[in-house]
Design an enzyme around this catalytic site. Sequence first.
Site, PDB file in Angstrom:
ATOM      1  N   ARG A 120       0.841  -1.198   0.000  1.00 23.43           N
ATOM      2  CA  ARG A 120       0.000   0.000   0.000  1.00 23.43           C
ATOM      3  C   ARG A 120       0.880   1.254   0.000  1.00 23.43           C
ATOM      4  O   ARG A 120       2.077   1.191   0.268  1.00 23.43           O
ATOM      5  CB  ARG A 120      -0.907   0.009   1.246  1.00 23.43           C
ATOM      6  N   LYS A 138       2.253   1.843   7.227  1.00 24.78           N
ATOM      7  CA  LYS A 138       2.658   1.020   8.376  1.00 24.78           C
ATOM      8  C   LYS A 138       3.592   1.800   9.295  1.00 24.78           C
ATOM      9  O   LYS A 138       4.189   2.809   8.900  1.00 24.78           O
ATOM     10  CB  LYS A 138       3.395  -0.240   7.898  1.00 24.78           C
ATOM     11  N   TYR A 170      -0.301   4.292  10.671  1.00 20.30           N
ATOM     12  CA  TYR A 170      -0.591   3.295  11.713  1.00 20.30           C
ATOM     13  C   TYR A 170       0.683   3.101  12.535  1.00 20.30           C
ATOM     14  O   TYR A 170       1.782   2.981  11.963  1.00 20.30           O
ATOM     15  CB  TYR A 170      -0.957   1.939  11.088  1.00 20.30           C
ATOM     16  N   HIS A 202       0.408   1.330  16.148  1.00 14.23           N
ATOM     17  CA  HIS A 202       0.181   0.210  17.075  1.00 14.23           C
ATOM     18  C   HIS A 202       1.299   0.151  18.124  1.00 14.23           C
ATOM     19  O   HIS A 202       1.943  -0.884  18.324  1.00 14.23           O
ATOM     20  CB  HIS A 202       0.070  -1.123  16.312  1.00 14.23           C
ATOM     21  N   GLU A 246      -4.765   4.425  14.084  1.00 17.99           N
ATOM     22  CA  GLU A 246      -5.641   3.471  14.783  1.00 17.99           C
ATOM     23  C   GLU A 246      -6.285   4.036  16.032  1.00 17.99           C
ATOM     24  O   GLU A 246      -7.255   3.471  16.531  1.00 17.99           O
ATOM     25  CB  GLU A 246      -4.882   2.170  15.112  1.00 17.99           C
ATOM     26  N   ASP A 281     -24.531 -12.154  17.044  1.00 18.96           N
ATOM     27  CA  ASP A 281     -23.931 -11.040  17.781  1.00 18.96           C
ATOM     28  C   ASP A 281     -24.537 -11.071  19.184  1.00 18.96           C
ATOM     29  O   ASP A 281     -25.488 -11.822  19.458  1.00 18.96           O
ATOM     30  CB  ASP A 281     -24.221  -9.708  17.061  1.00 18.96           C
ATOM     31  N   LEU A 310     -15.276  -8.434  17.981  1.00 20.12           N
ATOM     32  CA  LEU A 310     -14.316  -7.518  18.612  1.00 20.12           C
ATOM     33  C   LEU A 310     -14.873  -7.028  19.939  1.00 20.12           C
ATOM     34  O   LEU A 310     -16.012  -6.563  20.018  1.00 20.12           O
ATOM     35  CB  LEU A 310     -14.020  -6.312  17.710  1.00 20.12           C
ATOM     36  N   VAL A 330     -11.126 -13.680  10.984  1.00 21.09           N
ATOM     37  CA  VAL A 330     -10.628 -12.320  10.698  1.00 21.09           C
ATOM     38  C   VAL A 330     -10.130 -11.666  11.993  1.00 21.09           C
ATOM     39  O   VAL A 330      -9.237 -10.830  11.984  1.00 21.09           O
ATOM     40  CB  VAL A 330     -11.737 -11.462  10.045  1.00 21.09           C
ATOM     41  N   ALA A 331     -10.695 -12.076  13.110  1.00 24.92           N
ATOM     42  CA  ALA A 331     -10.322 -11.475  14.398  1.00 24.92           C
ATOM     43  C   ALA A 331      -8.965 -11.961  14.900  1.00 24.92           C
ATOM     44  O   ALA A 331      -8.591 -11.698  16.051  1.00 24.92           O
ATOM     45  CB  ALA A 331     -11.403 -11.782  15.441  1.00 24.92           C
ATOM     46  N   ASP A 382      -6.122 -10.867  14.552  1.00 24.73           N
ATOM     47  CA  ASP A 382      -5.214  -9.827  15.060  1.00 24.73           C
ATOM     48  C   ASP A 382      -5.497  -9.481  16.516  1.00 24.73           C
ATOM     49  O   ASP A 382      -4.698  -8.808  17.163  1.00 24.73           O
ATOM     50  CB  ASP A 382      -5.255  -8.576  14.171  1.00 24.73           C
TER      51      ASP A 382
END
Length: 373
Positions: A15, A75, A94, A96, A118, A198, A240, A267-268, A270
């Site tokens: 990206r 990043k 980002y 983190h 983020e 959910d 999440l 997908v979660a 991370d």
Amino acid sequence: MRIAVPKEIKNNENRVALTPAGAKEFVKEGHEVFVQQHAGVGSGFTDEAYEQAGAKILPTIESTYEAGDMVLKVKEPIAPEYGLIKENQLLFTYFHFASNEPLTRAMIQSKAVCLAYETVEKPDRTLPLLVPMSEVAGRMAVQKGANYLEKPLGGRGILLGGVPGTLPAKVLILGGGIVGTQAAWMAAGLGADVIIMDVSLPRMRYLSDVMPKNVKTMMSNEYNIRKLIGSTDLIIGAVLIPGAKAPHLITRDMLREMLPGTVMVDVAVDQGGCIETCQPTTHENPTYTIDGVLHYCVANMPGAVPYTSTLALTNATLPYALALAKNGWQESCLHYPELGSGLNIVKGDVVYQAVAQTFDLPYVPVSYYLNQH
Ligand SMILES: NC(=O)c1ccc[n+]([C@@H]2O[C@H](COP(=O)([O-])OP(=O)(O)OC[C@H]3O[C@@H](n4cnc5c(N)ncnc54)[C@H](O)[C@@H]3O)[C@@H](O)[C@H]2O)c1
């Protein structure tokens, strides 16, 4: 202001933080834009396209960092970039920080101003610079799932939408937030039978209002999950709980109740994954199988579609970046409170409490810097 856009050097990151269209907006407002040679190539943007938009192409990462009052990235900087960052330079990317102590200490030492995508958080607690990547990952989860359900790739050998005279595949989506909603649209569009689970009733009311007829909602609990997994073809983990590890909704023992060739896309991953047997994988080696159940747990799914991801990300970041260039970071953070919550490290001080706590560092409230303005 002078805006610098270096080429991302983190492994497999294609990206870029600014498109030629974005560069043109900066130039129109009287700013100078410096883009490192080939920075956009991985996302489909040539150096010529940036030049036509009015940007200057610089040959090296060193000259690019050197040129900028504000550095736009995707990043977090990695070790070879630490020494290139200058005192008072504004970095918008980002970061983190809480998961990276060496980076935190390097940015403190640099005395730069670090504004993290983020943690840009609106008053309604939404995270506008994380949403686009969740949208990409949610849509991709179904593409990946449909693909891995094919027999030669280890799946059950079922077509997501079936064909006339056969039943479609059953898809269970755990979590009906951004990822889950986008996944549901894709799976429903392909004709699958979709259930979103959910724990938020208001969210499920909303989903049941807007989703097509082949999407149903159901309360997420162990009883309901166990009832469904024996007849589900594709499970997508999209849960999440902000600031916490994801709960293990699919436990190890449940795998034995599933059909052989069931596919799970967590997908979660991370946030630790909502499937107990989930281990982070990479685009090079994305899947593994346990008890006949195929797992796909790539932690940076949007990285595989850099063209879409770059456009989606920059659509969200550009208005903020333009404001930062026009008014400077202090005035912009006062004007857009969500930008203020993005400030993590300012001129050697940690101004984001969670980061200070994580590494036991002194904390300086961000108001100290904003009130000086
Ligand atoms: N792997 C990747 O490349 C990638 C990319 C983007 C996002 N993500 C991750 O995907 C996850 C989901 O992100 P999001 O943006 O959709 O979050 P979100 O906050 O929009 O949605 C999360 C949903 O989970 C629900 N939930 C909470 N506990 C639950 C439970 N016990 N059972 C069922 N649902 C529950 C919430 O009510 C909410 O609706 C996050 O961990 C995010 O970091 C991963």
